[in-house]
Design a protein around this motif. Sequence first.
Motif, short mmCIF file in Angstrom:
data_model
loop_
_atom_site.label_atom_id
_atom_site.label_comp_id
_atom_site.label_asym_id
_atom_site.label_seq_id
_atom_site.Cartn_x
_atom_site.Cartn_y
_atom_site.Cartn_z
N VAL A 129 0.65 -1.17 -0.13
CA VAL A 129 0.10 -0.04 -0.06
C VAL A 129 0.91 1.28 0.01
O VAL A 129 0.51 1.98 -0.76
N ASP A 130 1.87 1.27 0.82
CA ASP A 130 2.83 2.31 0.90
C ASP A 130 3.48 2.71 -0.60
O ASP A 130 3.53 3.79 -1.16
N THR A 131 3.69 1.62 -1.45
CA THR A 131 4.47 1.80 -2.66
C THR A 131 3.41 2.31 -3.49
O THR A 131 3.84 2.97 -4.47
N ALA A 132 2.33 1.61 -3.40
CA ALA A 132 1.42 1.84 -4.47
C ALA A 132 0.81 3.38 -4.27
O ALA A 132 0.77 4.01 -5.38
N PHE A 133 0.85 3.80 -3.10
CA PHE A 133 0.39 5.35 -2.85
C PHE A 133 1.71 5.90 -3.51
O PHE A 133 1.43 7.17 -4.04
N GLU A 134 2.65 5.89 -3.32
CA GLU A 134 3.98 6.60 -3.81
C GLU A 134 3.83 6.61 -5.39
O GLU A 134 4.29 7.66 -5.95
N GLN A 135 3.34 5.44 -5.83
CA GLN A 135 3.50 5.32 -7.29
C GLN A 135 2.19 6.04 -7.95
O GLN A 135 1.88 6.13 -9.20
N GLY A 136 1.15 6.68 -7.10
CA GLY A 136 0.43 7.51 -7.51
C GLY A 136 -0.90 6.82 -7.56
O GLY A 136 -2.08 7.13 -8.01
N TRP A 137 -0.97 5.55 -7.01
CA TRP A 137 -2.37 4.77 -7.21
C TRP A 137 -3.35 5.40 -6.18
O TRP A 137 -2.84 5.90 -5.12
N ARG A 138 -4.56 5.41 -6.58
CA ARG A 138 -5.50 5.87 -5.64
C ARG A 138 -6.80 4.86 -6.06
O ARG A 138 -6.99 4.45 -7.15
N PRO A 139 -7.93 4.97 -5.00
CA PRO A 139 -9.06 4.08 -5.40
C PRO A 139 -9.76 4.62 -6.58
O PRO A 139 -9.69 5.82 -6.66
N ASP A 140 -10.00 3.80 -7.60
CA ASP A 140 -10.68 4.14 -8.57
C ASP A 140 -12.55 4.16 -8.44
O ASP A 140 -13.00 3.17 -8.54
N LEU A 141 -12.72 5.42 -8.36
CA LEU A 141 -14.36 5.53 -8.00
C LEU A 141 -15.08 5.87 -9.46
O LEU A 141 -16.05 6.40 -9.18
N SER A 142 -14.15 5.92 -10.43
CA SER A 142 -14.84 6.86 -11.81
C SER A 142 -16.22 6.03 -12.25
O SER A 142 -16.91 6.67 -12.79
N ALA A 143 -16.37 4.87 -12.06
CA ALA A 143 -17.65 4.20 -12.68
C ALA A 143 -18.82 4.36 -11.39
O ALA A 143 -20.06 3.68 -11.61
N ARG A 204 -4.08 8.87 4.35
CA ARG A 204 -5.24 8.36 4.31
C ARG A 204 -6.31 9.39 4.43
O ARG A 204 -7.40 9.34 3.49
N ARG A 205 -6.37 10.37 4.85
CA ARG A 205 -7.19 11.41 5.06
C ARG A 205 -7.36 12.19 3.50
O ARG A 205 -8.55 12.30 3.14
N GLU A 206 -6.16 12.50 2.99
CA GLU A 206 -6.31 12.80 1.42
C GLU A 206 -7.08 11.79 0.65
O GLU A 206 -7.67 12.28 -0.40
N VAL A 207 -6.77 10.78 0.84
CA VAL A 207 -7.24 9.51 -0.10
C VAL A 207 -8.79 9.71 0.26
O VAL A 207 -9.74 9.72 -0.77
N LEU A 208 -9.53 9.66 1.35
CA LEU A 208 -10.80 9.57 1.69
C LEU A 208 -11.32 10.85 1.12
O LEU A 208 -12.45 10.71 0.55
#
Length: 496
Positions: A129-143, A204-208
Amino acid sequence: MSRKQVFQFLEMPREMPRRIPVELRTAGDWGELYGRFGAQEARHQSGRCLDCGNPYCSWKCPVHNAIPQWLQLVQENRISEAADLCHSTNPLPEVCGRVCPQDRLCEGSCTLNDGFGAVTIGAVEKYIVDTAFEQGWRPDLSAVEPTGYRVAVVGAGPAGIACADRLARVGVQAVIYDRYEQIGGLLQFGIPTFKLDKAVIARRREVLEGMGIQFRLGVEVGRDVSMEQLLEEYDAVFLGTGAYRYTDGGLPGQDAEGVLPALPFLVQNGRIVTGADPATTQSRPIAGWEDLIKVPDLAGRRVVVLGGGDTGMDCVRSAIRLGAGRVTCAYRRDEASMPGSAREVANAREEGVRFLFNRQPLGIETDAQNRVTGVRVVETRLGEPDARGRRVAVPIEGSESVIEADVVIIAFGFSPTVPEWMTKLGIEGTSNGRIVAGGEERLPYQTTHPRVFAGGDAVRGADLVVTAVAEGRDAAASIAELLGTQTPVRTPQYAE
Ligand code: FAD
Ligand code: SF4
Protein backbone atom coordinates in the motif's frame (compact mmCIF):
# COMPACT_ATOMS: atom_id res chain seq x y z
CA MET A 1 3.96 -22.40 -9.19
CA SER A 2 7.17 -24.30 -9.92
CA ARG A 3 8.66 -26.88 -7.51
CA LYS A 4 11.57 -24.51 -6.87
CA GLN A 5 9.17 -21.70 -5.95
CA VAL A 6 7.13 -23.94 -3.66
CA PHE A 7 10.23 -24.72 -1.61
CA GLN A 8 11.57 -21.16 -1.50
CA PHE A 9 10.85 -21.08 2.24
CA LEU A 10 13.61 -23.68 2.75
CA GLU A 11 16.29 -21.34 1.43
CA MET A 12 14.80 -18.02 2.40
CA PRO A 13 14.30 -17.45 6.13
CA ARG A 14 11.50 -15.31 7.51
CA GLU A 15 12.71 -11.74 7.83
CA MET A 16 11.09 -8.59 9.12
CA PRO A 17 12.03 -5.17 7.73
CA ARG A 18 14.97 -3.48 9.46
CA ARG A 19 14.24 -1.88 12.82
CA ILE A 20 15.53 1.30 14.41
CA PRO A 21 18.51 0.20 16.56
CA VAL A 22 17.68 -0.21 20.20
CA GLU A 23 20.28 2.40 21.27
CA LEU A 24 18.40 5.06 19.31
CA ARG A 25 15.03 3.99 20.66
CA THR A 26 16.21 4.13 24.25
CA ALA A 27 17.77 7.51 23.52
CA GLY A 28 14.35 8.91 22.58
CA ASP A 29 13.76 8.08 18.90
CA TRP A 30 9.98 8.13 18.27
CA GLY A 31 10.15 7.00 14.63
CA GLU A 32 8.20 3.97 13.39
CA LEU A 33 10.14 0.98 14.66
CA TYR A 34 9.97 -1.14 11.51
CA GLY A 35 11.18 0.15 8.17
CA ARG A 36 9.77 -0.97 4.84
CA PHE A 37 10.84 -3.83 2.61
CA GLY A 38 12.65 -2.98 -0.60
CA ALA A 39 11.12 -4.47 -3.77
CA GLN A 40 13.44 -7.45 -3.78
CA GLU A 41 12.96 -8.23 -0.10
CA ALA A 42 9.19 -8.01 -0.55
CA ARG A 43 9.34 -10.41 -3.50
CA HIS A 44 11.56 -12.84 -1.59
CA GLN A 45 9.38 -12.80 1.51
CA SER A 46 6.18 -13.12 -0.55
CA GLY A 47 7.77 -16.02 -2.43
CA ARG A 48 7.98 -17.97 0.83
CA CYS A 49 4.21 -18.48 0.71
CA LEU A 50 3.45 -22.16 0.12
CA ASP A 51 0.09 -21.36 -1.47
CA CYS A 52 -1.08 -24.20 0.72
CA GLY A 53 -4.54 -24.37 -0.86
CA ASN A 54 -6.27 -23.88 2.46
CA PRO A 55 -5.31 -20.33 3.44
CA TYR A 56 -5.76 -20.38 7.21
CA CYS A 57 -4.13 -16.93 7.21
CA SER A 58 -7.08 -15.47 5.28
CA TRP A 59 -9.66 -17.04 7.52
CA LYS A 60 -7.91 -15.97 10.69
CA CYS A 61 -7.64 -12.39 9.38
CA PRO A 62 -10.81 -10.65 10.65
CA VAL A 63 -11.38 -8.94 7.26
CA HIS A 64 -10.50 -12.16 5.38
CA ASN A 65 -7.83 -10.61 3.22
CA ALA A 66 -6.93 -12.46 0.01
CA ILE A 67 -3.39 -12.94 1.32
CA PRO A 68 -1.94 -15.68 -0.94
CA GLN A 69 -3.29 -13.82 -3.99
CA TRP A 70 -1.66 -10.51 -3.10
CA LEU A 71 1.59 -12.24 -2.16
CA GLN A 72 1.61 -13.70 -5.69
CA LEU A 73 0.98 -10.24 -7.23
CA VAL A 74 3.96 -8.85 -5.29
CA GLN A 75 6.19 -11.57 -6.74
CA GLU A 76 5.05 -10.47 -10.19
CA ASN A 77 5.65 -6.81 -9.25
CA ARG A 78 1.97 -5.98 -9.98
CA ILE A 79 1.70 -3.50 -7.13
CA SER A 80 -1.37 -1.52 -8.27
CA GLU A 81 -3.37 -4.70 -8.67
CA ALA A 82 -2.16 -5.87 -5.27
CA ALA A 83 -3.30 -2.52 -3.78
CA ASP A 84 -6.73 -2.90 -5.41
CA LEU A 85 -7.01 -6.39 -3.98
CA CYS A 86 -5.94 -5.26 -0.50
CA HIS A 87 -8.58 -2.53 -0.55
CA SER A 88 -11.30 -4.91 -1.75
CA THR A 89 -11.46 -6.40 1.74
CA ASN A 90 -9.80 -3.79 3.94
CA PRO A 91 -10.35 -0.02 3.82
CA LEU A 92 -7.21 0.57 5.97
CA PRO A 93 -4.63 -2.02 4.83
CA GLU A 94 -1.53 0.15 5.43
CA VAL A 95 -2.65 0.69 9.02
CA CYS A 96 -3.45 -2.99 9.71
CA GLY A 97 -0.15 -4.03 8.14
CA ARG A 98 1.52 -1.91 10.80
CA VAL A 99 -0.52 -2.43 13.97
CA CYS A 100 -2.32 -5.78 13.78
CA PRO A 101 -1.06 -8.34 16.30
CA GLN A 102 -0.14 -10.58 13.38
CA ASP A 103 1.31 -13.25 15.66
CA ARG A 104 -2.23 -13.82 16.96
CA LEU A 105 -3.97 -13.43 13.59
CA CYS A 106 -2.81 -14.08 10.01
CA GLU A 107 0.82 -14.97 10.71
CA GLY A 108 -0.15 -17.02 13.75
CA SER A 109 -2.11 -19.30 11.40
CA CYS A 110 0.47 -19.56 8.61
CA THR A 111 1.34 -23.17 7.79
CA LEU A 112 5.05 -22.26 7.88
CA ASN A 113 4.77 -21.56 11.60
CA ASP A 114 5.55 -25.22 11.89
CA GLY A 115 9.25 -24.55 12.44
CA PHE A 116 10.02 -22.41 9.39
CA GLY A 117 8.70 -19.02 10.48
CA ALA A 118 5.47 -17.52 9.16
CA VAL A 119 5.38 -15.43 5.98
CA THR A 120 5.76 -11.77 7.00
CA ILE A 121 2.23 -10.91 5.91
CA GLY A 122 1.78 -7.60 7.74
CA ALA A 123 5.04 -6.14 6.47
CA VAL A 124 4.17 -7.10 2.88
CA GLU A 125 0.71 -5.51 3.26
CA LYS A 126 2.38 -2.28 4.39
CA TYR A 127 4.86 -2.52 1.48
CA ILE A 128 2.09 -2.95 -1.11
CA VAL A 129 0.00 0.00 0.00
CA ASP A 130 2.83 2.44 0.79
CA THR A 131 4.48 1.65 -2.54
CA ALA A 132 1.23 1.93 -4.49
CA PHE A 133 0.45 5.32 -2.93
CA GLU A 134 3.94 6.56 -3.75
CA GLN A 135 3.47 5.44 -7.33
CA GLY A 136 0.28 7.53 -7.49
CA TRP A 137 -2.24 4.72 -7.09
CA ARG A 138 -5.61 5.84 -5.71
CA PRO A 139 -8.96 4.01 -5.33
CA ASP A 140 -10.78 4.25 -8.68
CA LEU A 141 -14.35 5.42 -8.15
CA SER A 142 -14.85 6.72 -11.68
CA ALA A 143 -17.62 4.21 -12.44
CA VAL A 144 -19.56 4.99 -9.25
CA GLU A 145 -22.96 6.67 -9.82
CA PRO A 146 -24.12 9.00 -7.01
CA THR A 147 -27.34 7.68 -5.43
CA GLY A 148 -28.36 10.92 -3.72
CA TYR A 149 -28.37 9.16 -0.33
CA ARG A 150 -26.45 10.72 2.56
CA VAL A 151 -25.21 9.00 5.72
CA ALA A 152 -23.74 10.61 8.84
CA VAL A 153 -20.89 8.70 10.44
CA VAL A 154 -20.13 9.56 14.08
CA GLY A 155 -16.47 8.85 14.85
CA ALA A 156 -13.48 9.11 12.50
CA GLY A 157 -11.77 6.02 13.95
CA PRO A 158 -11.19 2.80 12.00
CA ALA A 159 -14.86 1.71 12.25
CA GLY A 160 -16.22 5.04 10.97
CA ILE A 161 -13.60 5.33 8.22
CA ALA A 162 -14.28 1.77 7.01
CA CYS A 163 -18.01 2.42 6.91
CA ALA A 164 -17.61 5.69 5.00
CA ASP A 165 -15.17 4.10 2.53
CA ARG A 166 -17.61 1.34 1.60
CA LEU A 167 -20.53 3.75 1.29
CA ALA A 168 -18.53 6.02 -1.03
CA ARG A 169 -17.82 3.03 -3.27
CA VAL A 170 -21.58 2.55 -3.88
CA GLY A 171 -22.37 6.24 -4.42
CA VAL A 172 -23.64 7.09 -0.93
CA GLN A 173 -22.38 10.43 0.41
CA ALA A 174 -20.73 9.84 3.79
CA VAL A 175 -20.09 12.74 6.17
CA ILE A 176 -17.90 11.89 9.16
CA TYR A 177 -18.25 13.81 12.43
CA ASP A 178 -15.55 13.69 15.11
CA ARG A 179 -14.97 15.67 18.29
CA TYR A 180 -11.23 15.67 17.59
CA GLU A 181 -9.62 18.07 15.17
CA GLN A 182 -7.98 15.24 13.23
CA ILE A 183 -9.21 11.92 11.88
CA GLY A 184 -8.11 8.46 13.03
CA GLY A 185 -9.60 8.04 16.53
CA LEU A 186 -7.15 5.98 18.55
CA LEU A 187 -4.91 5.66 15.48
CA GLN A 188 -4.16 9.36 15.86
CA PHE A 189 -4.87 9.92 19.55
CA GLY A 190 -3.68 6.80 21.36
CA ILE A 191 -1.33 4.54 19.39
CA PRO A 192 2.19 6.04 19.61
CA THR A 193 4.24 7.11 16.59
CA PHE A 194 6.74 4.25 17.03
CA LYS A 195 3.94 1.87 16.01
CA LEU A 196 2.16 4.11 13.52
CA ASP A 197 3.60 7.24 11.94
CA LYS A 198 0.93 9.96 11.88
CA ALA A 199 1.81 10.85 8.28
CA VAL A 200 0.06 7.58 7.38
CA ILE A 201 -3.21 8.94 8.78
CA ALA A 202 -2.76 12.30 7.06
CA ARG A 203 -2.25 10.53 3.72
CA ARG A 204 -5.33 8.37 4.31
CA ARG A 205 -7.37 11.50 4.98
CA GLU A 206 -6.29 12.89 1.61
CA VAL A 207 -7.32 9.61 -0.05
CA LEU A 208 -10.71 9.59 1.67
CA GLU A 209 -11.37 13.20 0.71
CA GLY A 210 -10.40 12.30 -2.85
CA MET A 211 -13.16 9.65 -2.71
CA GLY A 212 -15.66 12.39 -1.87
CA ILE A 213 -15.96 11.66 1.86
CA GLN A 214 -16.50 14.80 3.92
CA PHE A 215 -15.32 15.52 7.45
CA ARG A 216 -16.85 17.71 10.14
CA LEU A 217 -14.04 17.78 12.70
CA GLY A 218 -14.02 19.37 16.14
CA VAL A 219 -17.78 18.64 16.33
CA GLU A 220 -19.08 16.54 19.21
CA VAL A 221 -22.39 14.84 18.56
CA GLY A 222 -24.68 15.23 21.56
CA ARG A 223 -23.11 18.62 22.37
CA ASP A 224 -22.43 20.63 19.18
CA VAL A 225 -24.95 18.83 17.01
CA SER A 226 -27.82 16.61 18.16
CA MET A 227 -28.64 13.11 17.02
CA GLU A 228 -32.12 14.39 16.09
CA GLN A 229 -30.50 16.86 13.67
CA LEU A 230 -28.45 14.09 12.10
CA LEU A 231 -31.50 11.87 11.66
CA GLU A 232 -33.36 14.76 10.04
CA GLU A 233 -30.55 15.68 7.69
CA TYR A 234 -29.32 12.18 6.73
CA ASP A 235 -30.89 8.94 5.51
CA ALA A 236 -29.05 6.87 8.14
CA VAL A 237 -26.43 7.27 10.88
CA PHE A 238 -23.48 5.04 11.77
CA LEU A 239 -22.07 5.18 15.31
CA GLY A 240 -18.37 4.35 15.62
CA THR A 241 -17.79 6.19 18.88
CA GLY A 242 -15.24 3.79 20.41
CA ALA A 243 -14.66 2.79 24.05
CA TYR A 244 -13.43 5.55 26.34
CA ARG A 245 -14.70 4.61 29.82
CA TYR A 246 -11.58 4.18 31.86
CA THR A 247 -11.17 1.13 34.13
CA ASP A 248 -9.31 2.57 37.11
CA GLY A 249 -9.22 -0.50 39.35
CA GLY A 250 -10.35 1.55 42.36
CA LEU A 251 -6.93 1.25 44.00
CA PRO A 252 -6.51 2.93 47.41
CA GLY A 253 -4.21 5.92 46.91
CA GLN A 254 -4.73 6.23 43.15
CA ASP A 255 -5.41 9.96 43.47
CA ALA A 256 -1.80 10.52 44.61
CA GLU A 257 0.50 12.86 42.75
CA GLY A 258 2.38 10.85 40.13
CA VAL A 259 -0.44 8.43 39.27
CA LEU A 260 -1.51 8.85 35.65
CA PRO A 261 -4.29 7.32 33.56
CA ALA A 262 -2.80 5.65 30.47
CA LEU A 263 -4.76 7.16 27.60
CA PRO A 264 -4.50 10.85 28.50
CA PHE A 265 -0.76 10.25 29.10
CA LEU A 266 -0.36 8.70 25.63
CA VAL A 267 -2.54 11.32 23.94
CA GLN A 268 -0.77 14.27 25.50
CA ASN A 269 2.64 12.80 24.91
CA GLY A 270 1.66 12.01 21.31
CA ARG A 271 0.70 15.64 20.81
CA ILE A 272 4.08 16.78 22.09
CA VAL A 273 5.95 14.26 19.91
CA THR A 274 4.07 15.30 16.76
CA GLY A 275 4.39 19.00 17.52
CA ALA A 276 0.63 19.50 18.05
CA ASP A 277 -0.72 21.86 20.69
CA PRO A 278 -1.11 19.83 23.91
CA ALA A 279 -3.28 22.53 25.46
CA THR A 280 -6.21 22.12 23.08
CA THR A 281 -9.59 21.36 24.66
CA GLN A 282 -9.92 18.31 22.43
CA SER A 283 -7.23 16.67 24.56
CA ARG A 284 -9.96 15.46 26.91
CA PRO A 285 -10.79 12.03 25.62
CA ILE A 286 -12.34 10.51 28.70
CA ALA A 287 -15.32 11.82 30.61
CA GLY A 288 -14.33 12.17 34.24
CA TRP A 289 -10.73 13.11 33.45
CA GLU A 290 -11.52 16.71 32.69
CA ASP A 291 -8.13 18.15 33.59
CA LEU A 292 -5.50 18.16 30.91
CA ILE A 293 -2.73 15.77 31.80
CA LYS A 294 0.67 17.36 32.07
CA VAL A 295 3.20 14.75 30.99
CA PRO A 296 5.69 14.66 33.87
CA ASP A 297 9.43 14.71 33.33
CA LEU A 298 10.27 11.00 33.50
CA ALA A 299 14.03 11.39 33.07
CA GLY A 300 15.81 9.04 35.45
CA ARG A 301 12.60 8.19 37.32
CA ARG A 302 11.16 4.81 38.30
CA VAL A 303 7.99 4.19 36.31
CA VAL A 304 5.59 1.33 37.02
CA VAL A 305 2.89 0.52 34.49
CA LEU A 306 -0.05 -1.55 35.71
CA GLY A 307 -1.64 -3.70 33.00
CA GLY A 308 -0.29 -6.00 30.28
CA GLY A 309 -2.35 -5.14 27.18
CA ASP A 310 -1.53 -3.06 24.11
CA THR A 311 -2.04 0.16 26.05
CA GLY A 312 0.33 -1.00 28.79
CA MET A 313 3.00 -1.87 26.21
CA ASP A 314 2.62 1.56 24.59
CA CYS A 315 3.04 3.21 28.01
CA VAL A 316 6.19 1.30 28.99
CA ARG A 317 7.80 1.92 25.62
CA SER A 318 6.88 5.61 25.74
CA ALA A 319 8.37 5.88 29.23
CA ILE A 320 11.63 4.36 27.91
CA ARG A 321 11.75 6.96 25.14
CA LEU A 322 11.08 9.69 27.70
CA GLY A 323 14.28 8.67 29.49
CA ALA A 324 12.85 6.90 32.54
CA GLY A 325 15.54 5.33 34.75
CA ARG A 326 13.72 2.06 35.27
CA VAL A 327 10.46 0.93 33.70
CA THR A 328 8.50 -1.99 35.13
CA CYS A 329 5.33 -3.60 33.85
CA ALA A 330 3.33 -5.41 36.52
CA TYR A 331 0.71 -7.85 35.24
CA ARG A 332 -1.56 -10.04 37.33
CA ARG A 333 -1.43 -13.14 35.12
CA ASP A 334 1.49 -14.95 33.47
CA GLU A 335 3.24 -14.00 30.23
CA ALA A 336 1.30 -16.49 28.13
CA SER A 337 -1.97 -14.86 29.25
CA MET A 338 -1.01 -11.36 28.10
CA PRO A 339 -3.76 -10.09 25.82
CA GLY A 340 -1.60 -8.06 23.38
CA SER A 341 0.90 -8.95 20.70
CA ALA A 342 3.89 -11.10 21.74
CA ARG A 343 5.99 -9.10 19.26
CA GLU A 344 5.30 -5.88 21.17
CA VAL A 345 6.26 -7.55 24.46
CA ALA A 346 9.54 -8.71 22.87
CA ASN A 347 10.22 -5.18 21.60
CA ALA A 348 9.53 -3.73 25.05
CA ARG A 349 11.84 -6.25 26.68
CA GLU A 350 14.59 -5.43 24.19
CA GLU A 351 14.18 -1.75 25.06
CA GLY A 352 14.89 -2.59 28.69
CA VAL A 353 11.43 -2.93 30.23
CA ARG A 354 11.30 -5.20 33.26
CA PHE A 355 8.26 -7.50 33.47
CA LEU A 356 6.84 -8.69 36.77
CA PHE A 357 4.22 -11.34 36.06
CA ASN A 358 1.66 -12.72 38.50
CA ARG A 359 1.56 -9.48 40.50
CA GLN A 360 -1.80 -8.01 41.40
CA PRO A 361 -1.81 -4.40 42.62
CA LEU A 362 -3.43 -3.79 45.98
CA GLY A 363 -2.84 -0.07 46.42
CA ILE A 364 -0.61 2.93 45.81
CA GLU A 365 1.97 3.78 48.48
CA THR A 366 2.49 7.48 49.17
CA ASP A 367 4.63 9.85 51.25
CA ALA A 368 3.40 12.55 53.63
CA GLN A 369 2.85 14.96 50.69
CA ASN A 370 0.61 12.38 48.93
CA ARG A 371 3.24 11.70 46.30
CA VAL A 372 3.51 8.18 44.97
CA THR A 373 6.38 6.09 46.34
CA GLY A 374 5.40 2.64 45.15
CA VAL A 375 2.76 0.05 44.37
CA ARG A 376 1.80 -2.61 46.89
CA VAL A 377 1.29 -5.92 45.07
CA VAL A 378 0.45 -9.50 45.93
CA GLU A 379 1.70 -12.49 43.97
CA THR A 380 -0.86 -14.63 42.20
CA ARG A 381 -1.31 -18.11 40.76
CA LEU A 382 -3.67 -18.95 37.95
CA GLY A 383 -6.92 -20.61 39.03
CA GLU A 384 -9.94 -21.93 37.14
CA PRO A 385 -11.16 -20.21 33.95
CA ASP A 386 -13.81 -17.48 34.36
CA ALA A 387 -16.99 -17.10 32.24
CA ARG A 388 -14.89 -15.80 29.31
CA GLY A 389 -12.49 -18.73 29.55
CA ARG A 390 -9.58 -16.75 31.06
CA ARG A 391 -7.93 -18.26 34.09
CA VAL A 392 -8.53 -16.19 37.20
CA ALA A 393 -5.54 -14.68 39.06
CA VAL A 394 -5.75 -15.97 42.63
CA PRO A 395 -3.76 -13.99 45.25
CA ILE A 396 -1.21 -16.00 47.26
CA GLU A 397 -1.55 -15.23 50.93
CA GLY A 398 1.51 -13.69 52.60
CA SER A 399 3.25 -12.76 49.33
CA GLU A 400 2.77 -8.98 49.46
CA SER A 401 5.59 -6.64 48.50
CA VAL A 402 6.12 -3.06 47.27
CA ILE A 403 7.48 -2.08 43.85
CA GLU A 404 9.14 1.28 44.32
CA ALA A 405 7.97 3.96 41.94
CA ASP A 406 8.05 7.71 41.30
CA VAL A 407 5.34 7.50 38.63
CA VAL A 408 2.57 4.92 38.20
CA ILE A 409 0.59 4.63 34.97
CA ILE A 410 -2.70 2.76 35.16
CA ALA A 411 -3.52 0.82 31.98
CA PHE A 412 -6.34 -1.52 32.93
CA GLY A 413 -8.35 -1.00 29.76
CA PHE A 414 -11.50 0.73 28.55
CA SER A 415 -15.12 -0.01 27.96
CA PRO A 416 -17.80 1.80 25.96
CA THR A 417 -20.80 3.78 27.20
CA VAL A 418 -24.20 4.47 25.71
CA PRO A 419 -24.77 8.18 26.40
CA GLU A 420 -28.12 9.81 26.99
CA TRP A 421 -28.14 11.37 23.50
CA MET A 422 -28.39 7.83 22.16
CA THR A 423 -30.73 6.21 24.70
CA LYS A 424 -33.35 8.97 24.46
CA LEU A 425 -33.84 7.99 20.82
CA GLY A 426 -34.38 4.34 21.70
CA ILE A 427 -30.83 3.14 21.02
CA GLU A 428 -30.33 0.41 23.59
CA GLY A 429 -27.15 -0.60 25.34
CA THR A 430 -26.08 -3.69 27.27
CA SER A 431 -25.41 -3.60 31.00
CA ASN A 432 -21.67 -3.22 30.25
CA GLY A 433 -22.16 -0.16 28.05
CA ARG A 434 -22.05 -1.66 24.57
CA ILE A 435 -24.47 -0.49 21.91
CA VAL A 436 -26.87 -3.32 21.01
CA ALA A 437 -26.48 -3.99 17.29
CA GLY A 438 -27.57 -6.84 15.03
CA GLY A 439 -29.39 -9.89 16.30
CA GLU A 440 -32.23 -11.94 14.93
CA GLU A 441 -34.74 -9.22 14.10
CA ARG A 442 -32.29 -6.68 12.75
CA LEU A 443 -29.81 -6.31 9.95
CA PRO A 444 -26.19 -6.93 10.99
CA TYR A 445 -24.99 -3.86 12.95
CA GLN A 446 -28.45 -2.25 12.98
CA THR A 447 -29.24 -0.82 16.43
CA THR A 448 -32.65 -0.76 18.11
CA HIS A 449 -33.31 2.42 16.09
CA PRO A 450 -34.02 1.29 12.51
CA ARG A 451 -31.99 4.07 10.82
CA VAL A 452 -29.01 3.88 13.18
CA PHE A 453 -26.16 1.38 12.83
CA ALA A 454 -23.08 0.86 14.98
CA GLY A 455 -19.78 -1.02 15.04
CA GLY A 456 -16.22 -1.16 16.37
CA ASP A 457 -15.24 -0.77 20.02
CA ALA A 458 -18.60 0.88 20.81
CA VAL A 459 -20.32 -2.43 20.04
CA ARG A 460 -17.76 -5.15 20.84
CA GLY A 461 -15.85 -3.41 23.64
CA ALA A 462 -12.20 -2.34 23.39
CA ASP A 463 -10.59 -4.62 20.83
CA LEU A 464 -8.51 -4.20 17.67
CA VAL A 465 -8.19 -1.89 14.70
CA VAL A 466 -8.88 -4.71 12.25
CA THR A 467 -12.07 -5.86 14.01
CA ALA A 468 -13.34 -2.26 14.05
CA VAL A 469 -12.58 -2.05 10.32
CA ALA A 470 -14.44 -5.31 9.67
CA GLU A 471 -17.51 -4.09 11.55
CA GLY A 472 -17.58 -0.65 9.91
CA ARG A 473 -17.23 -2.29 6.52
CA ASP A 474 -20.05 -4.75 7.11
CA ALA A 475 -22.29 -2.12 8.70
CA ALA A 476 -22.02 -0.16 5.44
CA ALA A 477 -23.39 -3.21 3.61
CA SER A 478 -26.39 -3.25 5.98
CA ILE A 479 -26.96 0.50 5.51
CA ALA A 480 -26.92 0.05 1.74
CA GLU A 481 -29.40 -2.79 2.12
CA LEU A 482 -31.71 -0.57 4.17
CA LEU A 483 -31.48 2.21 1.59
CA GLY A 484 -32.15 -0.26 -1.21
CA THR A 485 -29.02 0.73 -3.08
CA GLN A 486 -26.20 -1.42 -4.44
CA THR A 487 -24.63 -3.30 -1.53
CA PRO A 488 -20.86 -3.18 -0.99
CA VAL A 489 -19.29 -6.59 -0.45
CA ARG A 490 -19.86 -8.10 2.95
CA THR A 491 -17.80 -11.20 2.44
CA PRO A 492 -14.52 -10.87 0.57
CA GLN A 493 -14.19 -11.45 -3.14
CA TYR A 494 -11.03 -13.38 -3.79
CA ALA A 495 -9.02 -12.97 -6.96
CA GLU A 496 -9.05 -15.81 -9.49
P1 FAD B 1 -11.87 4.77 18.01
O1 FAD B 1 -10.60 4.51 17.31
O2 FAD B 1 -11.81 4.98 19.46
O3 FAD B 1 -12.57 6.01 17.31
C1 FAD B 1 -13.75 6.54 17.86
C2 FAD B 1 -13.85 7.98 17.43
O4 FAD B 1 -15.16 8.45 17.78
C3 FAD B 1 -12.86 8.90 18.13
O5 FAD B 1 -12.15 9.66 17.18
C4 FAD B 1 -13.74 9.79 19.01
O6 FAD B 1 -13.23 11.10 19.13
C5 FAD B 1 -15.04 9.79 18.22
N1 FAD B 1 -16.21 10.12 19.03
C6 FAD B 1 -16.64 9.50 20.14
N2 FAD B 1 -17.76 10.09 20.60
C7 FAD B 1 -18.04 11.11 19.75
C8 FAD B 1 -19.06 12.10 19.69
N3 FAD B 1 -20.03 12.15 20.60
N4 FAD B 1 -19.03 13.00 18.68
C9 FAD B 1 -18.04 12.97 17.74
N5 FAD B 1 -17.04 12.07 17.77
C10 FAD B 1 -17.05 11.15 18.74
N6 FAD B 1 -5.40 -2.16 18.17
C11 FAD B 1 -4.61 -2.86 17.31
O7 FAD B 1 -5.14 -3.57 16.45
N7 FAD B 1 -3.25 -2.78 17.38
C12 FAD B 1 -2.63 -1.99 18.28
O8 FAD B 1 -1.40 -1.95 18.32
C13 FAD B 1 -3.42 -1.23 19.18
N8 FAD B 1 -2.83 -0.41 20.07
C14 FAD B 1 -3.63 0.33 20.90
C15 FAD B 1 -3.02 1.21 21.78
C16 FAD B 1 -3.79 1.99 22.62
C17 FAD B 1 -3.12 2.94 23.53
C18 FAD B 1 -5.20 1.85 22.61
C19 FAD B 1 -6.04 2.66 23.56
C20 FAD B 1 -5.81 0.98 21.74
C21 FAD B 1 -5.04 0.22 20.87
N9 FAD B 1 -5.61 -0.64 19.96
C22 FAD B 1 -4.83 -1.35 19.09
C23 FAD B 1 -7.09 -0.77 19.86
C24 FAD B 1 -7.64 0.04 18.66
O9 FAD B 1 -7.01 1.30 18.60
C25 FAD B 1 -9.15 0.21 18.76
O10 FAD B 1 -9.73 -1.08 18.91
C26 FAD B 1 -9.74 0.86 17.51
O11 FAD B 1 -9.18 2.14 17.30
C27 FAD B 1 -11.26 0.99 17.65
O12 FAD B 1 -11.76 1.70 16.55
P2 FAD B 1 -13.15 2.52 16.65
O13 FAD B 1 -13.33 3.17 15.34
O14 FAD B 1 -14.21 1.60 17.14
O15 FAD B 1 -12.92 3.57 17.82
FE1 SF4 C 1 -2.91 -9.85 8.97
FE2 SF4 C 1 -4.20 -7.74 9.99
FE3 SF4 C 1 -3.42 -7.70 7.43
FE4 SF4 C 1 -5.42 -9.33 8.22
S1 SF4 C 1 -5.44 -7.10 8.22
S2 SF4 C 1 -3.69 -9.84 6.85
S3 SF4 C 1 -4.75 -9.89 10.29
S4 SF4 C 1 -2.08 -7.77 9.21
